[in-house]
Design an enzyme around this catalytic site. Structure first.
Site, PDB file in Angstrom:
ATOM      1  N   ARG A 134       0.814  -0.970   0.109  1.00 60.34           N
ATOM      2  CA  ARG A 134       0.099   0.139  -0.026  1.00 60.34           C
ATOM      3  C   ARG A 134       0.957   1.239  -0.010  1.00 60.34           C
ATOM      4  NH1 ARG A 134      -2.555  -3.416   3.937  1.00 60.34           N
ATOM      5  NH2 ARG A 134      -4.645  -4.185   3.487  1.00 60.34           N
ATOM      6  N   HIS A 187      -2.534   2.906  -6.781  1.00 55.79           N
ATOM      7  CA  HIS A 187      -3.280   1.936  -6.080  1.00 55.79           C
ATOM      8  C   HIS A 187      -3.288   0.784  -7.047  1.00 55.79           C
ATOM      9  CE1 HIS A 187      -5.131  -0.491  -3.042  1.00 55.79           C
ATOM     10  NE2 HIS A 187      -5.831  -0.830  -3.727  1.00 55.79           N
ATOM     11  N   ARG A 229      -0.347  -1.953  -7.025  1.00 56.12           N
ATOM     12  CA  ARG A 229      -0.703  -3.042  -5.752  1.00 56.12           C
ATOM     13  C   ARG A 229      -1.441  -4.177  -6.419  1.00 56.12           C
ATOM     14  NH1 ARG A 229      -1.666  -4.454  -0.317  1.00 56.12           N
ATOM     15  NH2 ARG A 229      -3.705  -4.636   0.080  1.00 56.12           N
ATOM     16  N   HIS A 236      -4.189  -9.041   3.774  1.00 51.59           N
ATOM     17  CA  HIS A 236      -5.777  -8.835   3.740  1.00 51.59           C
ATOM     18  C   HIS A 236      -6.221  -9.911   4.991  1.00 51.59           C
ATOM     19  CE1 HIS A 236      -6.835  -6.854  -0.089  1.00 51.59           C
ATOM     20  NE2 HIS A 236      -6.731  -5.898   0.777  1.00 51.59           N
ATOM     21  N   TYR A 295      -8.528  -8.739  -5.729  1.00 48.91           N
ATOM     22  CA  TYR A 295      -7.592  -8.422  -6.569  1.00 48.91           C
ATOM     23  C   TYR A 295      -7.082  -9.717  -7.635  1.00 48.91           C
ATOM     24  CZ  TYR A 295      -6.503  -4.713  -3.451  1.00 48.91           C
ATOM     25  OH  TYR A 295      -6.617  -3.514  -2.611  1.00 48.91           O
TER      26      TYR A 295
END
Length: 383
Positions: free
Chosen positions: A208, A313, A316, A339, A348
């Site tokens: 992040r 972002h 990532r 996560h 993702y």
């Protein structure tokens, strides 16, 4: 919620409007003497309801035992000050909630008592929010829903009025796809050299932005080829704040892919001070790099890569997707990206068009081998 006043004897008392505009209920005691209620009321119905309650005994309770319904503003301010539903808010989240309250919630609901906020009123308010800003719309509705859910749990209101179907969900039709390997390389090549390693770590270690900008020399182990994520920096109205990563699972150690290690070593040698506490990506004048400064050089590089739609972002996002496409299980992806839930990790795991074409080609090749085998069998049998 105030209930509808029931029919009462004529000598129970009366209601009247005061010069201030508020309403007063007056009740008659056993000796026939009139007394005012302990408080005044917003509406005539509220005053009459209190009087009806007094007539059947429920309003004879001591003031401390009566349910006092605060306004939305009063309750929301106390809710925010006490840390929201869970009793703890990060600084950046508190700032975001503060901004949403001031801009979107208090102007509409601030003066209303909580039990006057109905599903119909909430639905009309939600419909007035800008539909072209789906993320903001979802966040604002989520804040309203969270506040009212807490009020319901506190037994201040009898039901949750935030019942708009699908309002908590974000329509992802407009989100960008992940970057290709070629685009990642182009961005890393075209960005200012001191930020090349930032791009590569964001992608290949799925960091992040706040985690990346708080990395220090001692967080990188070149011998083991690992980077440790134990902190993150966020920007608040009071300035940069260093805290824990976004979730407990965010505290993790991530293996740096071997092909990225030379770039990380080069970056440490050229751009990072020798002190173990030195930031990997500091601002030119020292201290934490401003996200706006990072975006400025990133935007130029992404344009040169032909991806003006790509957000930081999404780097990532790209890395997590590459991990999944490389054979990582959902649990592996969760651990790598930090996560704590399967649902979050699944966001993702998007298949790229390129990978889908490779899968189709592999399927066709497999089918072709079966077809060739059958053809040879038919030829051998003379059919």
């Amino acid at each position: 919620m105030a209930r509808k006043a029931s029919r009462r004897p004529r000598d129970t008392g009366s209601v009247r409007q005061l010069p201030s505009g508020r309403w007063q209920a007056r009740y008659r005691d056993d000796d026939g003497v009139m007394h005012p209620a302990p408080q005044t009321f917003d509406t005539k119905l509220d005053a009459a309801s209190w009087l009806a309650d007094y007539s059947d005994g429920s309003a004879a309770l001591e003031p401390a035992e009566r349910r006092v319904v605060p306004t939305f503003r009063e309750y929301a301010e106390a809710w925010l000050a006490s840390g929201g539903r869970r009793g703890s808010l990060k600084s950046r989240t508190r700032d975001l909630y503060r901004a949403h309250l001031d801009a979107f919630l208090l102007p509409t609901f601030g003066a209303l008592k909580l039990d006057r906020i109905s599903p119909t009123r909430v639905r009309a308010w939600y419909g007035s929010l800008d539909a072209s800003k789906p993320t903001q719309r979802r966040q604002v509705y989520g804040l309203m829903s969270s506040i009212m859910a807490t009020a319901h749990r506190d037994r201040i209101i009898n039901e949750q009025p935030c019942t708009v179907d699908g309002a908590h969900k974000l329509d992802r039709k407009g989100t960008t796809t992940v970057a290709t390997l070629e685009e990642v390389e182009t961005i890393a090549d075209r960005i200012a050299p001191r930020y090349r390693a930032a791009v590569l770590l964001a992608v290949w270690c799925s960091l992040r932005q706040g985690e990346l900008l708080e990395l220090r020399r001692h967080d990188v182990d070149l011998v083991r080829g690992e980077v440790s994520i134990t902190r993150a920096v966020t920007r608040t109205s009071a300035g940069p704040v260093v805290g824990l990563p976004k979730s407990d699972a965010g505290i993790r150690t991530v293996s740096i892919p071997p092909h990225v290690l030379p770039d990380v070593k080069r970056h440490l040698t050229r751009y990072v001070e020798a002190d173990q506490e030195a930031l990997l990506f500091p601002a030119r004048g020292g201290g934490w790099l401003q996200p706006s400064s990072l975006y400025r050089v990133f935007y130029r590089a992404r344009d040169l890569a032909g991806r003006p739609d790509l957000r930081w972002h999404d780097l990532r996002h790209t890395g997590a997707t590459l991990a999944a496409q490389s054979g990582a299980t959902v649990a592996d992806v969760m651990r790598r990206v930090g996560h704590s839930t399967t649902r979050a990790a699944m966001i993702y795991q998007h298949a790229s068009d390129t990978l889908d074409a490779e899968v189709a080609a592999a399927m066709s090749a497999r089918a072709g081998s079966v077809v060739d085998l059958k053809s040879r069998r038919r030829t051998a049998s003379g059919t």
